[in-house]
Design a protein around this motif. Structure first.
Motif, short mmCIF file in Angstrom:
data_model
loop_
_atom_site.label_atom_id
_atom_site.label_comp_id
_atom_site.label_asym_id
_atom_site.label_seq_id
_atom_site.Cartn_x
_atom_site.Cartn_y
_atom_site.Cartn_z
N ASP A 148 -8.50 1.98 -1.51
CA ASP A 148 -9.93 2.25 -1.71
C ASP A 148 -10.41 1.36 -2.86
O ASP A 148 -10.13 1.66 -4.03
CB ASP A 148 -10.13 3.73 -2.05
N GLU A 202 -8.95 -4.70 0.26
CA GLU A 202 -9.98 -3.76 0.72
C GLU A 202 -9.51 -2.92 1.91
O GLU A 202 -9.93 -1.78 2.09
CB GLU A 202 -11.25 -4.52 1.09
N MET A 203 -8.61 -3.50 2.71
CA MET A 203 -8.11 -2.78 3.88
C MET A 203 -6.99 -1.79 3.52
O MET A 203 -6.78 -0.81 4.22
CB MET A 203 -7.57 -3.76 4.93
N ARG A 204 -6.30 -2.04 2.41
CA ARG A 204 -5.08 -1.27 2.13
C ARG A 204 -5.26 -0.20 1.05
O ARG A 204 -4.42 0.70 0.93
CB ARG A 204 -3.94 -2.23 1.76
N LYS A 254 -7.29 0.00 -7.62
CA LYS A 254 -7.49 -1.45 -7.59
C LYS A 254 -6.66 -2.13 -8.69
O LYS A 254 -6.00 -3.14 -8.45
CB LYS A 254 -8.98 -1.77 -7.78
N ARG A 261 -9.61 -9.35 1.23
CA ARG A 261 -9.74 -8.55 2.45
C ARG A 261 -8.53 -7.62 2.61
O ARG A 261 -8.68 -6.47 3.00
CB ARG A 261 -9.84 -9.48 3.67
N ARG A 262 -7.36 -8.13 2.28
CA ARG A 262 -6.15 -7.30 2.36
C ARG A 262 -6.26 -6.11 1.40
O ARG A 262 -5.97 -4.97 1.77
CB ARG A 262 -4.93 -8.15 2.01
N SER A 307 0.83 -1.22 0.00
CA SER A 307 0.00 0.00 0.00
C SER A 307 0.85 1.26 0.00
O SER A 307 0.44 2.31 -0.52
CB SER A 307 -0.94 0.01 1.21
#
Length: 380
Positions: free
Chosen positions: A350, A346-348, A357, A343-344, A232
């Motif tokens: 937008d 989505e957490m790191r 993405k 999940r990673r 990120s």
């Protein structure tokens, strides 16, 4: 005064004084508390008094630090290829570059545990601006690559570094590590910069580039992290490039990236030492006597080895399928692995931003894409 004084690491005769000089620094206290969590600081400070060489420091302290990093932030380190190397031969290791601290630290841990010659390692002087980091780097056999110089000074600096690497390999019989490019790979495309090879060739003297490169015993190393702990943190630079904007680093950005690389979750890690580049060099000399073309050809050999021997973890296949909205490689990962990766993501970043993405997924998918392009990929 040696001409290498500005860039060299500490001589053994300087180690004890330098180590005792930073022993009470809060950052050393944090480092040793992490390395030996159940040990009172009086103990390791007392032990520092008996450290009189870089080797002592690496064996008794830094190796334990790296093992702790692996224990706390990874699911283990695997290796291949190092058993083919000779214990008495110094090599020039050239690897892909993903993490500021860990890339060279992990290689050296493997060399130490394999009984091979450990490396002197190149590090950008921009990364060791803090006095503590500067001394710690030199205690760990890092030599400085001078960044941001005017062109004329840059050429002189490159010449000195080339001669220093030559001195280490040929006279001090010390292995050397350098990254295949300046700075870390941000987008997952590992490629050797011709400028790195041009710098190495400066010490060739009267010999041809190819004859000189044979003496360096170049070993390409592929470093593969299942999760990039700084993924990120690489995004702002990638997005600035996408928007054709200049990217300006924050004041402590390099330091925070170093910390994230050390402490961030990596899952599994694999290191592969490729074959020594020697036989392929003769063919290059026959094909062309143009120096630039020869350097391009050497870069291709290094790249082919690094890409071919890159360990393709499930995250690479997941990212490829998500990037292309397909299930082509669904047999290469489990549903749980895919959910964890999503999940990673989505957490790191937008996830509603399609550009972010795409760049995040490409960072993970590109090693697989490059392997497919090289013709070395098998989905077995």
């Amino acid at each position: 005064m040696s001409k290498f004084d500005e860039i060299r690491f500490f001589d053994d005769s300087e180690v004890n004084e330098a180590l005792l000089g930073i022993a009470r620094d809060p950052m050393m206290n944090a480092l040793m508390s992490f390395t030996f969590p159940d040990t009172d600081k009086k103990v390791w400070r007392e032990q520092f008094k008996n450290i009189h060489s870089v080797s002592d420091f690496q064996h008794n302290f830094i190796a334990h630090t790296i093992r702790q990093i692996l224990a706390k932030s990874s699911e283990g380190l695997s290796t291949s290829g190092f058993n083919k190397l000779d214990k008495n031969t110094p090599y020039l290791f050239i690897s892909n570059h993903r993490d500021i601290v860990l890339d060279t630290s992990l290689i050296n841990l493997v060399l130490l545990e394999s009984g091979l010659i450990m490396t002197a390692s190149a590090i950008g002087d921009n990364l060791v601006q803090k006095p503590f980091l500067h001394d710690l780097a030199k205690l760990n056999r890092n030599f400085l690559v001078q960044r941001g110089l005017p062109l004329r000074e840059q050429l002189k600096s490159s010449q000195i570094m080339s001669e220093y690497i030559d001195q280490l390999l040929h006279h001090e019989k010390r292995s050397v590590w350098i990254a295949q490019r300046e700075g870390r790979t941000k987008d997952g495309n590992d490629a050797t910069q011709q400028g790195v090879l041009k710098m190495l060739a400066m010490a060739a003297g009267d010999r041809s580039v190819i004859e000189y490169f044979k003496t360096l015993k170049i070993v390409p190393v592929s470093i593969s992290y299942e999760y990039d702990p700084t993924d990120s943190l690489k995004m702002p630079q990638l997005l600035a490039k996408h928007r054709e904007e200049e990217y300006i680093k924050g004041e402590d950005e390099d330091f925070m990236t170093m910390l994230s690389g050390v402490l961030g979750q990596k899952k599994r890690i694999h290191l592969h030492a490729g074959n020594v580049i020697d036989t392929g060099l003769d063919a290059i000399a026959v094909e062309s006597d143009n120096k630039n073309k020869q350097l391009q050809a050497v870069a291709r050999i290094i790249d082919d080895s690094i890409i071919k021997n890159y360990k393709l973890w499930p995250t690479k296949y997941i990212a490829y399928d998500l990037l292309h909205n397909t299930s082509t490689y669904a047999d290469q990962y489990t549903e749980k692995e895919k959910q964890l990766f999503v999940r990673r993501l989505e957490m790191r970043i937008d996830p509603s931003d399609p550009v972010s993405k795409e760049y995040f997924l490409a960072m993970y998918a590109n090693p697989l894409i490059n392997t497919m392009k090289s013709g070395n990929h098998s989905s077995e």
